[in-house]
Design a protein around this motif. Structure first.
Motif, PDB file in Angstrom:
ATOM      1  N   ARG A 115      43.644  31.042  43.553  1.00 32.13           N
ATOM      2  CA  ARG A 115      42.916  32.376  43.045  1.00 32.13           C
ATOM      3  C   ARG A 115      41.839  31.692  42.132  1.00 32.13           C
ATOM      4  N   ARG A 116      41.983  30.624  41.426  1.00 32.81           N
ATOM      5  CA  ARG A 116      41.095  30.229  40.605  1.00 32.81           C
ATOM      6  C   ARG A 116      39.782  29.699  41.499  1.00 32.81           C
ATOM      7  N   THR A 117      40.278  29.075  42.564  1.00 33.41           N
ATOM      8  CA  THR A 117      39.274  28.355  43.358  1.00 33.41           C
ATOM      9  C   THR A 117      38.162  29.592  44.185  1.00 33.41           C
ATOM     10  N   TRP A 118      38.784  30.540  44.640  1.00 30.74           N
ATOM     11  CA  TRP A 118      38.125  31.551  45.393  1.00 30.74           C
ATOM     12  C   TRP A 118      37.895  32.827  44.729  1.00 30.74           C
ATOM     13  N   ARG A 119      38.214  33.092  43.495  1.00 31.13           N
ATOM     14  CA  ARG A 119      38.163  34.444  42.599  1.00 31.13           C
ATOM     15  C   ARG A 119      36.674  35.063  42.836  1.00 31.13           C
ATOM     16  N   ARG A 120      35.703  34.130  43.004  1.00 26.52           N
ATOM     17  CA  ARG A 120      34.172  34.593  42.860  1.00 26.52           C
ATOM     18  C   ARG A 120      33.907  35.230  44.279  1.00 26.52           C
ATOM     19  N   TYR A 121      34.808  35.059  45.223  1.00 28.94           N
ATOM     20  CA  TYR A 121      34.508  35.531  46.450  1.00 28.94           C
ATOM     21  C   TYR A 121      35.170  36.969  46.687  1.00 28.94           C
ATOM     22  N   GLY A 122      36.087  37.202  45.780  1.00 31.71           N
ATOM     23  CA  GLY A 122      37.052  38.401  45.930  1.00 31.71           C
ATOM     24  C   GLY A 122      36.820  39.633  46.045  1.00 31.71           C
ATOM     25  N   GLU A 123      35.565  39.989  45.357  1.00 31.04           N
ATOM     26  CA  GLU A 123      34.943  41.293  45.554  1.00 31.04           C
ATOM     27  C   GLU A 123      34.552  41.544  46.886  1.00 31.04           C
ATOM     28  N   THR A 124      33.831  40.846  47.558  1.00 28.92           N
ATOM     29  CA  THR A 124      33.328  41.079  48.804  1.00 28.92           C
ATOM     30  C   THR A 124      34.327  40.670  49.847  1.00 28.92           C
ATOM     31  N   TYR A 125      35.022  39.632  49.789  1.00 31.08           N
ATOM     32  CA  TYR A 125      35.978  39.133  50.922  1.00 31.08           C
ATOM     33  C   TYR A 125      37.424  39.100  50.625  1.00 31.08           C
ATOM     34  N   THR A 126      38.145  39.316  51.754  1.00 29.59           N
ATOM     35  CA  THR A 126      39.484  39.020  51.426  1.00 29.59           C
ATOM     36  C   THR A 126      39.572  37.538  52.163  1.00 29.59           C
ATOM     37  N   VAL A 127      40.158  36.470  51.246  1.00 27.14           N
ATOM     38  CA  VAL A 127      40.121  35.194  51.560  1.00 27.14           C
ATOM     39  C   VAL A 127      41.412  34.869  52.058  1.00 27.14           C
ATOM     40  N   TYR A 128      41.559  34.223  53.218  1.00 26.14           N
ATOM     41  CA  TYR A 128      42.930  33.637  53.516  1.00 26.14           C
ATOM     42  C   TYR A 128      42.497  32.046  53.620  1.00 26.14           C
ATOM     43  N   VAL A 129      43.141  31.561  52.978  1.00 27.18           N
ATOM     44  CA  VAL A 129      43.363  30.045  52.923  1.00 27.18           C
ATOM     45  C   VAL A 129      44.656  29.614  53.939  1.00 27.18           C
TER      46      VAL A 129
END
Length: 280
Positions: A52-66
C-alpha cells in the motif's frame, strides 16, 4: 490523491500469492523481482502495508495487483514459462492490463508482452533490460553460490549492496546481516531461489525485442550493475515503440531511492504522456 482502500491479499488461481492496492478503473499488474522467492508466499500485514505504501499514488487511477510466482517452481522453469503463468492470470482473472515488471519481473514482463500482446495495454520494464550485463551475471552467480549454501541472509545483504547508493549502501547490508542472525529470510521453497537465479542467468531476449508490440517504457539507473546504461539503451533502441527514462548515478534500487521521480515518469507514461529520452 492517495488511496485509502485497504489492501486485499490471497492467491490467484489457487497458487499465485497477491496483494491488491487501490480501486481505480484501470488495472496495473506488477511482477516483482528475484526477492519474491525469499519469503514464505503469504502477504501478511507487513507485506500488505508495504504494498500500500509503495503503490498508493497509483490507487485512484489503477487497481494494482502485485502478483508473486507460485511456490514450488518446477526445476528448469524458464522466464518464458513464468510469463505463461502471468498470461493465464490476465486471461482468466484480470483481463488486459498495463504491466510493470521490476528487475527479474521485467524479464518476465517482456516475455509476456512478446507472447501475448493482446493482454498487455502498456509495458514498463523497470530496472531491467533484455539481458544481464557481464558484471550483473558475475554478481548473480555469487548469489547462486549463496543459494546453494542456503545463505539467504547473504543474498539479501548482497542485493542491498547493489541496490543502494551513499549511506544506505553502507548501512542497509549491515542491518540485513544483523537481522538475519536473529530472523533470516524464509523461502517457502529453497529450490525456487535456485530455479529463479538459473532463469535470470539464461535469459536473453535481444533477438525478439523488435517483435514486442505494446508501447514500452524502459526505466532504470545509469549505474545499475545488473542492467546499466548501455543495456537500458540497447533495450530501448531495439524495441519498436519505446521510451527511455534514466536516473543518473542511481543503481538497481532506483525505483526506491528515486521513488518520486520514478512514479512521476511511470504514471505519465501509463496515462499516454510523452516521456522523452531523459535523465535526472
Amino acid at each position: 490523491m492517495l488511496t485509502s482502500t485497504q489492501p486485499e491479499t490471497g492467491q490467484l488461481m489457487g497458487s499465485l500469492p497477491y496483494v491488491k492496492v487501490g480501486d481505480g478503473p484501470k488495472t496495473l499488474l506488477v511482477i516483482p523481482g528475484l526477492g519474491d522467492t525469499m519469503f514464505d508466499g503469504s502477504y501478511g500485514r507487513v507485506g500488505a502495508w508495504l504494498a500500500r505504501r509503495t503503490w498508493r499514488r497509483y490507487g485512484e487511477t489503477y487497481t494494482v495487483y502485485v502478483v508473486s510466482r507460485p511456490r514450488g517452481l518446477a526445476d528448469g522453469r524458464t522466464i518464458r514459462g513464468m510469463a505463461a503463468d502471468y498470461a493465464r492470470v490476465l486471461e482468466n482473472r484480470l483481463e488486459s492490463a498495463s504491466v510493470l515488471g521490476i528487475s527479474m519481473g521485467g524479464l518476465i514482463a517482456q516475455e509476456l508482452a512478446f507472447g501475448r500482446p493482446d493482454l498487455v495495454d502498456r509495458l514498463v520494464v523497470a530496472v531491467s533490460g533484455c539481458r544481464l550485463s557481464e558484471e550483473g551475471a558475475r554478481i548473480v552467480k555469487r548469489l547462486q553460490w549463496y543459494a546453494l549454501e542456503r545463505d539467504w541472509t547473504e543474498i539479501r545483504a548482497t542485493l542491498f549492496e547493489e541496490m543502494y547508493t551513499g549511506r544506505k549502501q553502507r548501512v542497509f547490508p549491515t542491518l540485513a546481516r544483523s537481522a538475519g542472525r536473529v530472523r533470516p529470510p524464509n523461502p517457502a521453497d529453497p529450490e525456487d531461489v535456485l530455479v529463479s537465479i538459473d532463469a535470470v542467468l539464461e535469459y536473453d531476449g535481444t533477438d525478439h525485442l523488435g517483435e514486442i508490440e505494446p508501447r514500452t517504457l524502459v526505466i532504470g539507473g545509469t549505474d545499475d550493475p545488473f542492467f546499466p546504461e548501455e543495456i537500458l539503451r540497447e533495450t530501448h533502441e531495439r524495441l519498436p515503440d519505446a521510451q527511455l527514462a534514466m536516473f543518473r548515478d542511481a543503481r538497481h534500487g532506483a525505483f526506491l531511492e528515486r521513488k518520486e521521480g520514478f512514479d512521476n515518469w511511470v504514471l505519465q507514461f501509463l496515462e499516454g504522456e510523452e516521456v522523452r529520452i531523459s535523465q535526472r
